[in-house]
Design an enzyme around this catalytic site. Structure first.
Site, PDB file in Angstrom:
ATOM      1  N   GLU F  37      48.752   3.735 -69.659  1.00  0.00           N
ATOM      2  CA  GLU F  37      49.184   2.053 -70.299  1.00  0.00           C
ATOM      3  C   GLU F  37      48.678   1.461 -71.149  1.00  0.00           C
ATOM      4  OE1 GLU F  37      49.816   2.554 -66.983  1.00  0.00           O
ATOM      5  OE2 GLU F  37      51.497   2.534 -65.938  1.00  0.00           O
ATOM      6  N   ASN F  39      46.107   2.618 -72.276  1.00  0.00           N
ATOM      7  CA  ASN F  39      45.819   3.867 -73.210  1.00  0.00           C
ATOM      8  C   ASN F  39      46.959   3.935 -74.519  1.00  0.00           C
ATOM      9  OD1 ASN F  39      44.140   4.639 -72.092  1.00  0.00           O
ATOM     10  ND2 ASN F  39      44.908   6.939 -71.128  1.00  0.00           N
ATOM     11  N   TYR F  93      37.243   6.129 -61.497  1.00  0.00           N
ATOM     12  CA  TYR F  93      37.229   7.802 -60.980  1.00  0.00           C
ATOM     13  C   TYR F  93      36.023   8.997 -61.139  1.00  0.00           C
ATOM     14  CZ  TYR F  93      40.294   9.081 -65.084  1.00  0.00           C
ATOM     15  OH  TYR F  93      40.070   9.547 -66.099  1.00  0.00           O
ATOM     16  N   ASP F 109      38.921   6.405 -56.817  1.00  0.00           N
ATOM     17  CA  ASP F 109      38.587   5.351 -56.266  1.00  0.00           C
ATOM     18  C   ASP F 109      39.499   3.983 -56.365  1.00  0.00           C
ATOM     19  OD1 ASP F 109      37.180   3.833 -54.560  1.00  0.00           O
ATOM     20  OD2 ASP F 109      35.105   4.165 -54.721  1.00  0.00           O
ATOM     21  N   TYR F 171      53.735  12.044 -63.665  1.00  0.00           N
ATOM     22  CA  TYR F 171      53.839  12.338 -62.185  1.00  0.00           C
ATOM     23  C   TYR F 171      52.078  12.489 -61.928  1.00  0.00           C
ATOM     24  CZ  TYR F 171      54.351  14.437 -56.950  1.00  0.00           C
ATOM     25  OH  TYR F 171      54.678  14.458 -55.895  1.00  0.00           O
ATOM     26  N   THR F 231      56.635  16.985 -73.901  1.00  0.00           N
ATOM     27  CA  THR F 231      55.095  17.333 -74.301  1.00  0.00           C
ATOM     28  C   THR F 231      55.215  19.395 -74.886  1.00  0.00           C
ATOM     29  OG1 THR F 231      53.164  17.556 -72.703  1.00  0.00           O
ATOM     30  CG2 THR F 231      53.592  15.253 -74.604  1.00  0.00           C
ATOM     31  N   GLY F 272      48.416  12.980 -73.944  1.00  0.00           N
ATOM     32  CA  GLY F 272      49.624  12.498 -73.546  1.00  0.00           C
ATOM     33  C   GLY F 272      50.220  11.222 -73.665  1.00  0.00           C
ATOM     34  N   ASP F 273      49.411  10.029 -72.973  1.00  0.00           N
ATOM     35  CA  ASP F 273      49.545   8.923 -73.437  1.00  0.00           C
ATOM     36  C   ASP F 273      49.197   8.235 -75.125  1.00  0.00           C
ATOM     37  OD1 ASP F 273      49.760   8.363 -71.148  1.00  0.00           O
ATOM     38  OD2 ASP F 273      47.116   8.198 -70.605  1.00  0.00           O
TER      39      ASP F 273
END
Lengths: 336, 336, 336, 336, 336, 336
Positions: F37, F39, F93, F109, F171, F231, F272-273
């Site tokens: 969000e 991004n 991460y 993480d 997802y 997309t 994608g964002d």
């Protein structure tokens, strides 16, 4: 027995310009350690084999440097011989990475290295500890008379003990001529159980003709070799290779191969040795020739995607890759 | 005459871990070219002298690598001899930079280099072109019998032609013993016009005692040397040195020195050679010994503040630094 | 005659974000020196030609910076004119490297540079030394009235002395309009012996139509030009180009070309200039037009594989590449 | 009112060789944006002030580059004027960091920048929004007649609106002579409420003699200035400074100072501006002169420990440092 | 017995901005693994001890990451417990390195790590293998109730087996209060054979007063501790420390110390642990307390000169440094 | 209304090995901040929207670190909630970038982060300020019960105020199961005005079958959703993607798409964002669905060509790219 696999050969530093720049104007270099037989031992160690490396290193900080990298690769360096002479030195080479149509280029500086003073008796205790499989390659035969003699004697000693003998032809035109290579290797072949040979060596050095499958089988028959393997690499571009291999298994009198891996090449050096490591690990694990081939191909593919001469992977990753490749599905883009 | 200064010696690569890391765990190295006599030629070139460097390099990309750096330093490499043998190689060393109490450490790998096959006749055309001053140092005497003979013969040839002969004792305990060094150098001293020698070499190798000024003068008297110079460095910490020198001039029978430079040391290697370059340039320019000393000290101070074996400066900067140092004023903090 | 090739133009710094990052967020830049005519001189020097570069640089550390790079490229900077004014400056540009569909982008900051104050008389001694060939390009005509006049006058002077005149149209829409460019260049063409022009300039600026071969020949006929060359680049992707060229030779009334090189592009800037350098070197060496074209193509291909505006190669490498390309064989993957 | 502090001046890029190398051989540069008045605005923003910066930037990617850095520093760039001309450019300079006895050196390339075309009316809307305090410095007076006029007019406009006027003499000998500077600044001083001046400028440019405290007070009396401040830096070595300041407050007719900070200098450029930012923030917060001085000193000390022209801190850190320094205790070695 | 030394504690990643930049603006980080008890095990391994590390790591690539570093440090990771839970994680911290007056700062992110789920039974097989010496520190007691219980139980188990117990108070105010720490540690002290405690902890946490020697001896007497050691570091500047230690030996009822090392500090983190490693190795080798202290001091000094939490040295280097320090002579500047 | 777009979600650090090396052996990491969000908010800000980000950050230097990046992206962080607890932490991460056939890999993480303690009331003032559009995604629903509740409540509050609600299914199998995801999302869909969903989620999570166009339209009909977008990415190789999208607009009952972009992928994470940011900006600007799709595709293409999770572009560049793509012409190779 303490080790599954023992290999013998020269460890060599590789200096390559940072960022792939031209050698002639580089002032910063990446440095990795490699060496055909070290690469094999390291790859097998990453697949869970207990491996040891026989070599001779200078008794200096650079010898320590090499030892540190050997140990970090999971390979035992306990039987390394140490050169105490004043002119001890570690072999090295400079590598410039190409971009088409400019080829990669190598400048060797491996003469007079500590390894070239190697003596068989330096490894006597190691030989006594034994191994299930012993491996060396054509480079060790080519470097100098001393290393050639030691390689030969180690092959004999391990063979006498019941170890399997693996040999990779690994011809390097800058080290010796094809004639001398052929004569030397032919003397060794009767002792060999597992042979790695490129199609080019088959055809040029050994002047074999005809179908490659028949050639491999002929080597097996002629010298009583259990397994003969050759890699099949298609260089689509320096950054894109296809890789698979062909293996002849004498016991079943069958050939094994699989569809090629599509590889984004990061660093191709050492991928042939990674293949050897995979195949030998498969044999040592008691896997079928078909499965040994799969280990070899997966190891070669993975090695090609990482920087350096040594592979950097583990059994779990290799198993996962084999399964995925066998399934033929591209799978997800990312391991989350 | 084509050249003001010709020097003879071995060019050597230096590999040091990026960021000053320990050698044993480094995987990235900075690489520079150096060599005592090359450093001297480069420094003199930066002060406007026409200089040439006599050495022997491998006929490989690494030889080109060295040549490129020699030329970029403003030094003629036209008379370099090229080694066409298979075992050609460029000398190198590994340097780990210390931090107190951990010392800097060097691992040499200079044996069997192309330079050790050097022959006097390879430089015959160069010698014919002549020079106003010829310089070499103790390292060239120490490396091997062949380089020792060539150094000696070049000194004789240039002397015969009327060139001034400069020699820097530059004793390296890792190359030869003090006894052998002393004997060899003593044979050379009658040919020397300008001598550079450390106080430690005076006292240990030549077993001289007493006040340093008297020792320098004695060398001059004994061997009929025009100028004898010794550097005086005080290591306050690895990062902070004081540097000046003491010069004895036979013609005026006087000693020259000046207050020391306070130096923030970036890289001390090559600063002694930069001093030699400065003094010789002063002599070649026909400056007074006092002024030659100033060139030497300024060159040594500036070299210490830049990375690499070679100096990186120019006549204007050196003149400016000398003037500022002579004025005793700190001056502004920045050249805007 | 002292020089084979003399070129005239502006030297310009290129700052590009390290690692190919976006300009707007970069805080570290790689810096190289270039300039169309400098690139040509450097390329020819690498092929063994004696070359000199005429330009005007600021009398500052940045002028020294440029000079150092010019000299290191093997090009004489002895006739460079030095700007002593307070507002002296070195031209520069910022380059952001694209990735499809994001294009590469350039921000120029070359106005008011020292070069724009250039005067013909500043090069009088250079002109007197003569040259076998003089080269400049459209950028020098476009930058400002002063540089245009100097370029024109140098062409006339060298022509008068008997030198060959080479001119590269090199149209840059950000510097001048097509109309003005055409008019200016047309005035120069009667003096030109070797012309480099893109197909796009032929068709748009000069409004030529029809087959490209005929267009090239027409230029030759109309202006009595000995050789007209145009490059033929096919951009498969930003990282993959095909490159060859088409050359018309008036003497033989023939066209020359060869199959394209497949190039892994590292940095395409300067590859057109490298082509010019190759062709001119071929001409200067007295090679056939066919062979001159081969030098040009090989130089362009090699330049494309190295970072920076300047080529980085040598005659031996170029000869090797030409032979390999002519043989049509891919050859080995690596030069060992 | 929208802003606490508005400053006017030129933004300038700084290119310095990575790793502190010499300019002449650098091929990689760190790039930061600075500018005396931008540094002040950024420092005040970090202490919580609402600040805006008035300048003129090229309408190019490099203008965006500058704007991005201004905004990221927490400073409003909404009133920046954009240069749409073809010869728009962003000022820049090259910085070589010294190591004793080699000094730091700067090569300016700021002539003909977009800023030098600045016009007062471009900031009319900004002026209307008002500010509690307006600040500029001698560099803006020195750059060119146009920037001098704009600076003067902005001072008058903001003064007329009731804003406090702050001025930093910031003399740069490379931009103008002392005579011209003095005359120009003297005309401005009657409008100034807060004056920053170095002791050297007091004594040389303004030819004041006697005790520094008396000199500061005299400026205040003569021109009716509320606060006069001078920094007191002792350069122990390029890496170790002592820093404090002396402030005269007219209202209380008192002088303020504090014991110096011991500073490990990472980058001293911009530390004087950080001092100004701290003092002005103190004033704007309604703190006592004593406390304003503390903000100034802490800001200068912190700025000196970070790379770049701009400070990089925040109010909490500054308060913590002041408290610790006042307590006189060294405190723990680390903030955990 | 398989191991000389077994240690228990948490392994933690350290991320610090490259080049010492401020945390808040860093976008590139150096990453090393550390952890007080891992540092001790690694240091002892480098001195030739057979060591193992007990900890709990996530069963992820980051767990492998940690294991790889543990093994490369020469420490056995065979008894590490693996966290298979979904919320497994490796502890980490961010480090900003200071420059006076800006302090170094640490941000911990070690809560909820896999280690905090540690259970005594996970190490049952390890405990059975035994050890000559077991070491842990106050951090393991402080992290959480679970780690505290495991630490206590391991101490008891090893003690019961006859191992020596070593404990380092290592108080971290950010993990627990002094009151809780004191109470917890006091319960453990009767089991401790070798105690490391800072003078500050003696005086604040344990509220001891008087001469430090008497305090150390009192601990020994009160809890029947064989050896009590405290380091004595004098921070001259962040880059320059003096380091020595004071050791009380109960058997001889004597104190041992030596003149301090002058250290150019590269990275001080982990130097206290290196001291512990040296002392424990001395004890394990059967050296005198005087000599154990020397190992400790030399290890701490050497660790301070290398980047990272872990030491990077070997027995030969440590012996050489001790001899040199004992001799009082500065020795040569460089190991050639 | 103060903001055009408000988004809610977790900010997360990404550490990836410099130079694309393997995670297990990396010792240097690039660090960027991202979060689905965030991004989206950053992308919309770059297209000129006024955006704010709702999240919860640790009250530590790492929280400041994140805030700094959020602000620099042009996004308001004024309504961020600050975690004052001892166990505050920023999610992170580790990313290893793959090379075929080795896949990219991620180690998360993010458990126990400050964000997982988020409470709806912390954003009450923000909600009051209102927004024209509110966006969140499936990750916020998946992370924990608390974040799921807050996401749901924010959707309801903003909906109640009249804001448009945008939701991206996004997802992540590593966070929750498909069953739970479907149930949770189905509850939310009746509130959603703009839905982003991948074809894979349509078919697997929602078990839809048949043509993709019909599936999108069915979502719209069933839940009264104004716009449904998916997309369409084709991974030719990790370095080469084709990208376009399909949008269903309920008002016109039409589908929109365009020919795909050919992309040289530098970093696909966040593309994608970026698509979502483009589409939402188009909607907020009152553009047609066709044009909103074009914004989305261009943003996704541009994001893919830059390093990091966040896009780095601006409205002008996006408009230029759209026009060029629509024109179908390749255009010039470079923006000069």
């Amino acid at each position: 027995m303490k080790f599954d696999l023992v290999t013998f050969g020269e460890a060599i530093l590789r200096f390559s310009p940072v960022g792939g720049d031209r050698l002639v104007r580089a002032d910063r270099f990446d440095c990795v350690l490699g060496g055909a037989e070290l690469n094999v031992a390291a790859g097998a160690a990453q697949l869970g084999m207990r491996t040891a490396y026989l070599t001779k290193l200078p008794r200096s900080r650079m010898g320590e440097y090499a030892l540190e990298r050997i140990k970090n690769a999971g390979v035992s360096g306990d039987s390394i011989s140490w050169d105490e002479e004043d002119d001890d030195r570690l072999a090295l080479y400079y590598l410039e990475t190409g971009a088409a149509p400019r080829k990669s280029a190598v400048v060797y500086d491996r003469r007079h290295s500590s390894f070239t003073n190697v003596e068989t008796e330096e490894f006597a205790p190691a030989v006594e500890e034994g191994a299930r499989l012993f491996h060396t390659c054509g480079i060790s035969l080519a470097l100098c008379a001393q290393s050639r003699a030691v390689a030969r004697q180690l092959v004999e000693s391990y063979k006498a003990q019941g170890a399997l003998i693996s040999f990779d032809v690994n011809y390097r035109a800058n080290l010796w001529g094809e004639e001398e290579a052929r004569a030397t290797i032919e003397e060794l072949l009767p002792l060999v159980d597992i042979l790695f040979i490129s199609e080019e060596s088959c055809r040029r050095m050994f002047a074999r003709t005809g179908e490659i499958r028949q050639i491999l089988k002929d080597f097996s028959t002629q010298y009583d070799i259990r397994m003969v393997a050759t890699t099949q690499r298609k260089v689509l571009s320096p950054q894109r290779h296809e890789f698979t291999a062909l293996v002849y298994d004498a016991a079943s009198d069958r050939f094994f191969t699989q569809p090629p891996y599509q590889i984004d090449v990061v660093d191709r050096i050492g991928s042939g040795d990674a293949f050897v490591a995979g195949v030998l690990s498969g044999v040592l694990k008691g896997e079928t020739p078909d499965r040994a081939l799969r280990y070899g191909n997966a190891m070669a593919a993975l090695k090609s995607t990482v920087y350096g001469d040594l592979p950097c992977t583990g059994l779990a990753e290799v198993e996962r890759l084999i399964a995925e490749h066998d399934s033929g599905a591209a799978g997800s883009e990312m391991d989350r």
